[in-house]
Structures are given as C-alpha cells and as structure tokens.
Design an enzyme around this catalytic site. Structure first.
Site, PDB file in Angstrom:
ATOM      1  N   ASN A   7       0.872  -1.173   0.000  1.00 19.36           N
ATOM      2  CA  ASN A   7       0.000   0.000   0.000  1.00 19.36           C
ATOM      3  C   ASN A   7       0.910   1.224   0.000  1.00 19.36           C
ATOM      4  O   ASN A   7       1.464   1.599   1.035  1.00 19.36           O
ATOM      5  CB  ASN A   7      -0.882  -0.053   1.258  1.00 19.36           C
ATOM      6  CG  ASN A   7      -1.868   1.107   1.320  1.00 19.36           C
ATOM      7  OD1 ASN A   7      -1.809   2.028   0.507  1.00 19.36           O
ATOM      8  ND2 ASN A   7      -2.767   1.055   2.290  1.00 19.36           N
ATOM      9  N   LYS A  14       3.350   0.631   3.084  1.00 21.05           N
ATOM     10  CA  LYS A  14       2.938  -0.386   4.059  1.00 21.05           C
ATOM     11  C   LYS A  14       2.999  -1.722   3.352  1.00 21.05           C
ATOM     12  O   LYS A  14       2.648  -1.798   2.171  1.00 21.05           O
ATOM     13  CB  LYS A  14       1.484  -0.160   4.471  1.00 21.05           C
ATOM     14  CG  LYS A  14       1.329   0.705   5.696  1.00 21.05           C
ATOM     15  CD  LYS A  14      -0.113   0.626   6.179  1.00 21.05           C
ATOM     16  CE  LYS A  14      -0.608   2.011   6.465  1.00 21.05           C
ATOM     17  NZ  LYS A  14      -2.011   2.225   6.428  1.00 21.05           N
ATOM     18  N   ARG A  91      -2.467  -2.171  -3.350  1.00 23.30           N
ATOM     19  CA  ARG A  91      -3.711  -1.435  -3.100  1.00 23.30           C
ATOM     20  C   ARG A  91      -3.644  -0.193  -3.981  1.00 23.30           C
ATOM     21  O   ARG A  91      -2.767   0.657  -3.809  1.00 23.30           O
ATOM     22  CB  ARG A  91      -3.799  -1.024  -1.629  1.00 23.30           C
ATOM     23  CG  ARG A  91      -5.058  -0.260  -1.393  1.00 23.30           C
ATOM     24  CD  ARG A  91      -5.196   0.268   0.004  1.00 23.30           C
ATOM     25  NE  ARG A  91      -6.510   0.863   0.122  1.00 23.30           N
ATOM     26  CZ  ARG A  91      -6.940   1.481   1.188  1.00 23.30           C
ATOM     27  NH1 ARG A  91      -6.174   1.568   2.248  1.00 23.30           N
ATOM     28  NH2 ARG A  91      -8.138   2.014   1.220  1.00 23.30           N
ATOM     29  N   HIS A 180     -13.071   2.617  -0.149  1.00 22.93           N
ATOM     30  CA  HIS A 180     -13.093   1.490   0.810  1.00 22.93           C
ATOM     31  C   HIS A 180     -13.710   0.245   0.180  1.00 22.93           C
ATOM     32  O   HIS A 180     -14.193  -0.638   0.883  1.00 22.93           O
ATOM     33  CB  HIS A 180     -13.938   1.798   2.066  1.00 22.93           C
ATOM     34  CG  HIS A 180     -13.366   2.810   2.999  1.00 22.93           C
ATOM     35  ND1 HIS A 180     -14.155   3.671   3.730  1.00 22.93           N
ATOM     36  CD2 HIS A 180     -12.084   3.094   3.341  1.00 22.93           C
ATOM     37  CE1 HIS A 180     -13.389   4.438   4.476  1.00 22.93           C
ATOM     38  NE2 HIS A 180     -12.126   4.109   4.258  1.00 22.93           N
ATOM     39  N   LEU A 209     -16.249   1.785   9.643  1.00 24.95           N
ATOM     40  CA  LEU A 209     -16.060   2.953  10.509  1.00 24.95           C
ATOM     41  C   LEU A 209     -14.651   2.939  11.065  1.00 24.95           C
ATOM     42  O   LEU A 209     -14.343   2.236  12.025  1.00 24.95           O
ATOM     43  CB  LEU A 209     -17.086   2.928  11.660  1.00 24.95           C
ATOM     44  CG  LEU A 209     -18.554   2.719  11.235  1.00 24.95           C
ATOM     45  CD1 LEU A 209     -19.445   2.576  12.461  1.00 24.95           C
ATOM     46  CD2 LEU A 209     -19.032   3.867  10.352  1.00 24.95           C
ATOM     47  N   ASN A 211     -10.856   5.693  10.822  1.00 22.71           N
ATOM     48  CA  ASN A 211     -10.563   7.121  10.761  1.00 22.71           C
ATOM     49  C   ASN A 211     -11.310   7.757   9.592  1.00 22.71           C
ATOM     50  O   ASN A 211     -11.890   8.821   9.709  1.00 22.71           O
ATOM     51  CB  ASN A 211      -9.060   7.322  10.643  1.00 22.71           C
ATOM     52  CG  ASN A 211      -8.643   8.471  11.519  1.00 22.71           C
ATOM     53  OD1 ASN A 211      -9.482   9.262  11.984  1.00 22.71           O
ATOM     54  ND2 ASN A 211      -7.362   8.591  11.732  1.00 22.71           N
ATOM     55  N   GLY A 212     -11.290   7.071   8.437  1.00 22.31           N
ATOM     56  CA  GLY A 212     -12.218   7.408   7.361  1.00 22.31           C
ATOM     57  C   GLY A 212     -13.416   6.482   7.531  1.00 22.31           C
ATOM     58  O   GLY A 212     -13.276   5.394   8.083  1.00 22.31           O
ATOM     59  N   ARG A 241     -12.927  14.574   8.923  1.00 21.25           N
ATOM     60  CA  ARG A 241     -13.662  15.043   7.742  1.00 21.25           C
ATOM     61  C   ARG A 241     -15.128  15.283   8.109  1.00 21.25           C
ATOM     62  O   ARG A 241     -15.697  14.521   8.897  1.00 21.25           O
ATOM     63  CB  ARG A 241     -13.608  14.018   6.614  1.00 21.25           C
ATOM     64  CG  ARG A 241     -12.224  13.805   6.042  1.00 21.25           C
ATOM     65  CD  ARG A 241     -12.298  12.887   4.820  1.00 21.25           C
ATOM     66  NE  ARG A 241     -11.029  12.244   4.592  1.00 21.25           N
ATOM     67  CZ  ARG A 241     -10.868  10.957   4.350  1.00 21.25           C
ATOM     68  NH1 ARG A 241     -11.902  10.148   4.284  1.00 21.25           N
ATOM     69  NH2 ARG A 241      -9.667  10.460   4.156  1.00 21.25           N
ATOM     70  N   ASP A 283      -9.748  10.623  17.691  1.00 23.66           N
ATOM     71  CA  ASP A 283      -9.637   9.221  18.107  1.00 23.66           C
ATOM     72  C   ASP A 283     -10.807   8.862  19.036  1.00 23.66           C
ATOM     73  O   ASP A 283     -10.965   9.447  20.105  1.00 23.66           O
ATOM     74  CB  ASP A 283      -8.303   8.984  18.819  1.00 23.66           C
ATOM     75  CG  ASP A 283      -8.030   7.502  18.981  1.00 23.66           C
ATOM     76  OD1 ASP A 283      -8.969   6.748  19.322  1.00 23.66           O
ATOM     77  OD2 ASP A 283      -6.885   7.081  18.763  1.00 23.66           O
ATOM     78  N   GLY A 334     -15.943   0.485  14.203  1.00 27.23           N
ATOM     79  CA  GLY A 334     -17.045  -0.476  14.070  1.00 27.23           C
ATOM     80  C   GLY A 334     -16.762  -1.798  14.760  1.00 27.23           C
ATOM     81  O   GLY A 334     -17.659  -2.444  15.306  1.00 27.23           O
ATOM     82  N   GLU A 386      -8.282  -5.809   4.454  1.00 26.69           N
ATOM     83  CA  GLU A 386      -8.156  -5.391   3.058  1.00 26.69           C
ATOM     84  C   GLU A 386      -6.946  -6.053   2.392  1.00 26.69           C
ATOM     85  O   GLU A 386      -6.982  -6.412   1.223  1.00 26.69           O
ATOM     86  CB  GLU A 386      -8.039  -3.868   2.978  1.00 26.69           C
ATOM     87  CG  GLU A 386      -9.346  -3.190   3.350  1.00 26.69           C
ATOM     88  CD  GLU A 386      -9.208  -1.710   3.619  1.00 26.69           C
ATOM     89  OE1 GLU A 386      -9.309  -0.935   2.676  1.00 26.69           O
ATOM     90  OE2 GLU A 386      -9.005  -1.340   4.789  1.00 26.69           O
TER      91      GLU A 386
HETATM   92  P1  AMP Z   1      -8.966   2.348  11.182  1.00 24.34           P
HETATM   93  O1  AMP Z   1      -8.884   3.573  10.313  1.00 24.34           O
HETATM   94  O2  AMP Z   1      -9.953   1.332  10.708  1.00 24.34           O
HETATM   95  O3  AMP Z   1      -7.621   1.760  11.498  1.00 24.34           O
HETATM   96  O4  AMP Z   1      -9.539   2.860  12.586  1.00 24.34           O
HETATM   97  C1  AMP Z   1      -8.800   3.722  13.397  1.00 24.34           C
HETATM   98  C2  AMP Z   1      -9.711   4.348  14.442  1.00 24.34           C
HETATM   99  O5  AMP Z   1     -10.430   3.325  15.155  1.00 24.34           O
HETATM  100  C3  AMP Z   1      -8.940   5.077  15.542  1.00 24.34           C
HETATM  101  O6  AMP Z   1      -8.661   6.400  15.176  1.00 24.34           O
HETATM  102  C4  AMP Z   1      -9.925   5.032  16.688  1.00 24.34           C
HETATM  103  O7  AMP Z   1     -10.768   6.155  16.613  1.00 24.34           O
HETATM  104  C5  AMP Z   1     -10.759   3.798  16.444  1.00 24.34           C
HETATM  105  N1  AMP Z   1     -10.502   2.742  17.427  1.00 24.34           N
HETATM  106  C6  AMP Z   1      -9.528   1.821  17.426  1.00 24.34           C
HETATM  107  N2  AMP Z   1      -9.618   1.003  18.526  1.00 24.34           N
HETATM  108  C7  AMP Z   1     -10.695   1.445  19.221  1.00 24.34           C
HETATM  109  C8  AMP Z   1     -11.320   1.033  20.442  1.00 24.34           C
HETATM  110  N3  AMP Z   1     -10.869   0.008  21.164  1.00 24.34           N
HETATM  111  N4  AMP Z   1     -12.422   1.721  20.848  1.00 24.34           N
HETATM  112  C9  AMP Z   1     -12.901   2.752  20.105  1.00 24.34           C
HETATM  113  N5  AMP Z   1     -12.347   3.180  18.968  1.00 24.34           N
HETATM  114  C10 AMP Z   1     -11.269   2.545  18.513  1.00 24.34           C
END
Ligand code: AMP
Length: 402
Positions: A7, A14, A91, A180, A209, A211-212, A241, A283, A334, A386
């Site tokens: 990626n 990555k 990717r 996505h 769900l 960061n994006g 965003r 976060d 999520g 992914e």
């Molecule tokens: P991703 O972009 O799918 O890697 O998701 C990253 C985001 O997931 C982080 O910025 C957090 O906001 C959220 N996240 C990760 N672990 C947790 C958790 N245990 N509880 C709530 N939110 C989480």
C-alpha cells in the site's frame, strides 16, 4: 504461494507478506517519511517482534529495497530468496470508471492510473511510483492490483450521478465513485460465508467505521450505493472530515468569512468531523473516555451527531434495498466500540434491527453475531482485512492467467 501486498502512499509504503495456503501473515511493516530528513522503518514477522530503524530513505525504490532486504535477511528474514514471492498485490486507489475487478498491472492499467491522477492527486502518483519500484527491485515478479473504487462500479446511474449540469459528468467525470471498496467487498463475502448463505441472495448494509468512514448498500453481492462520493469527503462524519454538509457552506466560508480555497479544504478535511465538533480528538478511544469518565457534554454531542448520521444512512439504504438481511460493522471503530454500535442500533426495531446488548458489549476476536434472536436483521461485527482481500484477488488472477 506467497504474496506481498503493498500500500504505497505519497511518503510511505505499508506491506504484508501473506502465506496463501494458510492465509497467515508472515511479515508486515511500514516505511514512513520517505524523502524527509529521517525516515522510519517499523517491521515485524513470525520470527521476531517489532523492530524500528531510523535512516535516510530518498525514494520509494530505496524504501522497497529495504523491505525486501529485511524479508531475506539471513538472521531475521523469513524468506531464503525473493523468488519465493509469487506476486505483488497493490492497493490502488482511483481507476475512474475503469475496472470493476482486480487487475494484472499492464501498460493499460498504468495509463488508467495516469489518466486518473486529477481524480486522486495524492494517491495515484504514489501507486505509480510503487509499481515502478517493484519493476526495478523485482523485475520478474507479476504485479496485480485492486482499486479502492472497483467494487462500487456496479452502482446504477441513479446512485452515482449528481444533480449538476450533465456535462460535468460527461466531460469531466464528476460523479460518485465511492472508496473502501475492498473492505466492503471483503466483509460482505465473509458475512455470507459465515451465515452459509449465497451472497447473491442477501441484502446487506456494511458500515466501515475507521478514521475514514463509509457505508455501502449491497444487493446480491454488488454495491448499489455508497456514502463516499467524488472524493472520500462525502458521506458519514469522520475523524477529521465533515462528511455531508450543505454544499453552500464552503462558498459562504470563502465569500463571507474570507477563507481561501486551501483553508476551506483544510477545514473540511482535517479540522472537522469528530475532532472539529468535540474539540477533543479524532480518536474515538479518547471520545469514549471523555463520555464514560467525565460525562463531557461536547464529547456526548459529537457522538450523538456521529451516530445519528450513520442511523440516517442505514434508514435510507434500507429503503433503497427494499429491505435488509444483514448489517455489518467493521473498521477500527465499528469493530471495537460497542457503545457506538448500541447507540446506532437503538430504536431501529421499525426496520427490523434489534441488538443483543449483552453480546454487543463482549470483546471477542473474530466474527460476532450482535443481533437479538428475534431481530429480523442479522447484525454482525466482522474484522476487515483489506490486505488479505487484495492477496486473495491477486492469487485468483494468477491462477486464471496460468
Ligand atoms: P482504522 O482507520 O480502521 O484503522 O480505525 C482507526 C480508528 O479506530 C482510531 O482512530 C480510533 O478512533 C478507532 N478505534 C480503534 N480502537 C478502538 C477502540 N478500542 N475503541 C474505540 N475506537 C477505537
């Protein structure tokens, strides 16, 4: 078969090396800050836990060389030679209206990536550099790729057209593309597999769900609508965003409040969403702490907006699909945030969604059924992967080619 999934971002690479027989990860890592004063290489494998190195890395070619050297290192490496890598799976980000499936990287694919640079000015050039770096370092290794936009190419015109003058679509290709795609496809296939039902018979809504964030309506295994649009800015509220807003707001920010185009771009992409509304963080872990420990009203309000917007999309996709069999939660938020899932699914019995609150509050690895027994809709938590999806698609392309 072993597949190296890459990626490539504008200043990072990555990677994951996956054994396709077991679908297990053999090694993974990231080279960051390529081209900056000091770059960072973080990596781990089945043979050792995390290592970090700081060094100067001028370009992606050098970055990839470093990754490959680590993979074949006589002491800490996991391969005896690079010829053990059967293919690279990239990717890729934006293919415009080309390709609804994974592709073998050919001159045509490279031309499409170049053609679509204006649609993804940060990502497509990085993808091209990554492909070139593989050519230099592993000239005989087949390269395949999966575009983030590919899965959504099945959307009908009524879902992808914006009500703008038609020439903006016909001449300038301004339309909904969606992103996505690899994650939405992966979790929809996993859900069907888990439920032992053909994906072709299911109506699903998948909520990615992280960061994006984006949400997709899937009918008979095909994406029929998705919340991200011409760019990843549209749709759900995200970490930084804004998602859907009145399109007149950016005009007002410029004409009445004197912001420049660049400033508006930064506000909408980097200073809005959860961070902008809460003034706390993008976060969700921090937001959750503020709610649970301090009862912070700003965190509660931002969370209310975040969940309400997901709920509205689920409702509209329920209508678009004329029913719903499966609702999937995936992505960092999520998968991990039970409080959010509970809030989204609260008072959704009218469209057949009812959570089992006890099950939802458990932290279990892997796929989990979250719905109550009498829920008409099956609610699942499915960890996305992914990289594995890209590796699987690459493997299947290679088998077809042989
Ligand atoms: P991703 O972009 O799918 O890697 O998701 C990253 C985001 O997931 C982080 O910025 C957090 O906001 C959220 N996240 C990760 N672990 C947790 C958790 N245990 N509880 C709530 N939110 C989480």
């Amino acid at each position: 078969m072993k597949i190296l999934v890459l990626n490539c971002g504008s200043s990072s690479i990555k990677y994951q090396l996956i054994d396709m027989q077991t679908e297990n990860l053999i090694a993974e890592g990231i080279v960051e800050k390529i081209g900056e004063d000091i770059a960072l290489f973080t990596y781990k494998s089945t043979r050792f836990t995390k290592k970090k190195r700081e060094m100067v890395i001028d370009n992606h070619e050098q970055g990839l060389q470093l990754i490959l050297e680590a993979l074949i290192d006589p002491v800490t490496g996991v391969l005896s030679g690079l010829d053990e890598i059967d293919a690279v799976g990239h990717r890729l980000v934006h293919a415009g209206e080309h390709y609804s499936d994974a592709v073998v990287v050919t001159d045509d694919v490279i031309r499409v990536l170049q053609e679509c640079v204006s649609l993804a000015p940060l990502h497509n050039p990085a993808n091209l550099i990554g492909i070139e770096a593989v050519k230099v370092n592993m000239p005989n290794c087949p390269q395949c790729g999966v575009f983030d936009t590919a899965f959504h190419q099945t959307m009908p015109a009524m879902a992808y057209l914006y009500p703008l003058p038609l020439k903006f679509y016909t001449s300038h290709k301004i339309r909904r593309y969606g992103f996505h795609g690899t994650s939405h496809k992966y979790v929809s296939l996993k859900a069907a597999d888990y439920l032992k039902r053909p994906v072709e018979e299911l109506k699903m809504i998948t909520c990615h769900l992280g960061n994006g964030a984006s949400i997709t309506a899937i009918k008979n295994g095909k994406s029929v609508d998705t919340s991200m649009g011409f760019t990843p800015l549209e749709g759900l509220m995200m970490g930084t965003r804004c998602g859907d807003i009145d399109p007149a707001i950016p005009i007002h920010l410029q004409q009445q409040l004197g912001f420049t185009v660049d400033e508006v771009n930064t506000i909408l992409n980097k200073k809005s969403g959860m961070l902008g509304l809460s003034h706390i963080s993008n976060d969700m872990r921090e937001i959750e702490d503020e709610i649970l420990i301090k009862n912070n009203p700003k965190a509660i309000m931002a969370m209310d907006v975040y969940c309400y917007r997901i709920k509205k999309y689920i409702g509209s996709y329920f209508a678009a699909l004329n029913g719903l069999d499966v609702l999937v939660f995936t992505g960092g938020i999520g998968e991990n945030m039970s409080m959010l899932r509970e809030q989204v699914c609260r008072e959704m019995e009218a469209i057949g969604i009812k959570l089992n609150l006890e099950e939802n509050s458990k932290r279990i690895d892997g796929i989990q059924v979250l719905s109550a027994e009498d829920s008409k809709v099956i609610v699942l938590k499915i960890p996305t992967n992914e990289e594995l999806m890209i590796a699987l698609e690459t493997e299947s392309l290679l088998r077809q080619e042989k």
